[in-house]
Scaffold this active site. Sequence first.
Site, PDB file in Angstrom:
ATOM      1  N   TYR A 296       1.001  -1.444  -0.307  1.00  0.00           N
ATOM      2  CA  TYR A 296       0.055   0.310  -0.282  1.00  0.00           C
ATOM      3  C   TYR A 296       0.540   1.254   0.631  1.00  0.00           C
ATOM      4  CZ  TYR A 296      -4.254   2.521   1.615  1.00  0.00           C
ATOM      5  OH  TYR A 296      -5.283   3.894   1.545  1.00  0.00           O
ATOM      6  N   ARG A 300       0.939   4.364  -2.849  1.00  0.00           N
ATOM      7  CA  ARG A 300       1.022   5.704  -3.030  1.00  0.00           C
ATOM      8  C   ARG A 300       2.213   6.426  -2.690  1.00  0.00           C
ATOM      9  NH1 ARG A 300      -2.198   6.122   3.441  1.00  0.00           N
ATOM     10  NH2 ARG A 300       0.062   5.410   3.991  1.00  0.00           N
TER      11      ARG A 300
ATOM     12  N   CYS B 141      -8.224  10.108   1.561  1.00  0.00           N
ATOM     13  CA  CYS B 141      -7.428   7.908   1.013  1.00  0.00           C
ATOM     14  C   CYS B 141      -5.873   8.508   0.984  1.00  0.00           C
ATOM     15  CB  CYS B 141      -8.217   7.255   0.236  1.00  0.00           C
ATOM     16  SG  CYS B 141     -10.048   7.234   1.695  1.00  0.00           S
ATOM     17  N   HIS B 142      -6.098   8.866   0.006  1.00  0.00           N
ATOM     18  CA  HIS B 142      -4.250   9.578  -0.472  1.00  0.00           C
ATOM     19  C   HIS B 142      -3.614  11.131  -1.241  1.00  0.00           C
ATOM     20  CE1 HIS B 142      -5.967   5.440  -1.834  1.00  0.00           C
ATOM     21  NE2 HIS B 142      -4.528   5.082  -1.404  1.00  0.00           N
ATOM     22  N   GLY B 143      -5.106  12.279  -0.530  1.00  0.00           N
ATOM     23  CA  GLY B 143      -4.875  13.683  -0.206  1.00  0.00           C
ATOM     24  C   GLY B 143      -4.681  13.898  -1.845  1.00  0.00           C
TER      25      GLY B 143
END
Lengths: 412, 177
Positions: A296, A300, B141-143
Amino acid sequence: MSGHSQYTPKSGFAKWLERRLPIISFVYDSFVAYPTPKNLNYMWTFGAILSFMLVAQIITGIVLAMHYTPETTLAFDSVEKIMRDVNWGWALRYAHANGASMFFLAVYIHIARGLYYGSYKEPREVLWILGVVIFMVMMATGFLGYVLPWGQMSFWAATVITNLFSALPVVGPSITTWLLGDYAVGNATLNRFFALHYLLPFIIVAIVALHVWALHVTGQGNPDGVEVKDVKKETVPFTPYATLKDGYAIGAFLVLYAWMTFFVPNYLGHPDNYIEANPLVTPPHIVPEWYFLPFYAILRAIPSKLIGVIALFLSILILAALPWLDTSKVKSGSYRPQFRKAYWAFIATCVGLGYLGSQPAEGAFLWIARILTFYYFFHFVCILPWLSRHEKTEPVPESIEAAVNGRGVSHA
Amino acid sequence: MNTKADSSETRPEPSRRDILYIGTGATAAVAGGGMVWPLIAQMNPDASTRALASTEVDLAAVPEGQIITVKWRGKPVFIRHRTSDEIKAEEGVELSSLPDPQPDNARVKKPEWLVVVGVCTHLGCIPTGKEGEFNGWFCPCHGSTYDVSGRIRSGPAPSNLEVPDYAFLSDTKIKIG
């Protein structure tokens, strides 16, 4: 390692069966007389621990399926019913949920063992690749199972993971809709995830059978990385030596498993998953289960959606290429001083990525994750090939016998 | 088609049997494909899901500055009643500064009403309104951050929030889908 069967049927029935289906001699040769190198350490017990966990997950899973309802308005409540009403339901569900974590813990140790001792090297490449395939099917199974309780984390995990496929150019969105059976995660999704979660463990059983077959063709590796030369002197029969040692290791592993299940059953879970799935609210901080965190973090760390998804899949697939990336003739890390440093740096990188995967993707966390993601791949495509060519390895013992004698057998 | 002169000697003329083999094999392949088709196609959205095509929304109750969320095809749709300051700011944005350049007027039918699918174009989370650097939406979630036109401004999302098909039925009523 396999030769002519050492089994001779004695009873009349055994002789009769042997001529028609030689199953007794097959089991005898594979699990009783099977020669195991006598220098194996406890890292070699994780195959047995994993077999135990696979059976444990299938058995607890089948009984849970007798009480679970894969329908969006009923799923969450049926899980609570298992926890409160079903006889021993709480124990079965906690054993299954923590069993998944223990399964992954064992598989990571098993993989780390293989990485350190060069278990992927000639002639065990196919054995290794089958292991990578098992690992990927395990990940799919773990993910599908996590969706079933239909809590907030279940729902949003399903959303994020199925959306990974939408990164593919042109066909991505149609593939995502096809996987979901809807335009968003919904009842069709839950129903099929349940069907697949029930199916995949049996696929794993089939691949494990191939994995063990390949293992029994090449024979086990060992901590000194030299092949067995004298079966009589350098090996001991699987039963009783390996069976009892594996049994003891499973017992020790069960202590941890039971402690997790009975004393801290929710330690590895997320409180948000005790809130029923709500398609209109994303929890403020979503994280996957601990065993997916390093991957993960890689996803990201990369600012482009498509490249992030590719990096995620590559980070697992690259393991399958290991036999051709690390071509050093010396198998065991015990005789490779520089490899050893690189190995521990790599393990630290994986643990670091795991930590970063649990933190918000911003500021310094994001930059460290980028550096570690770079290093993760750098280890495989640069460090290992370079070491294969330039490392000054230590002298490898002539044989297992010499290795054992050289160490002194004072503990025997 | 070919005469004895130009056909090579190592390749004999196809026989009746070869034709039958190829014909049988091809028929079996088509039949096999036909059998697999329903097995694959059953996973796509079913008729009842496809039928949930449109939603009507009354906008009269939404005051200036507010965002409401309605459900359409299982997904949230954000309807934002934008203030005149916000509209002015969005119309003035330099297009070259955008990752997915699109002028504000191409994303709205009436400037005061912004209608976008409330699903982050990264991995499908639902962004929260009036948050993030550009005061539009922020995905937890991921900005990823979006502006008040729903355009991606920073973070991993590749494109702007999707504008669904919709039409104004009257001054205060829209039909989505």
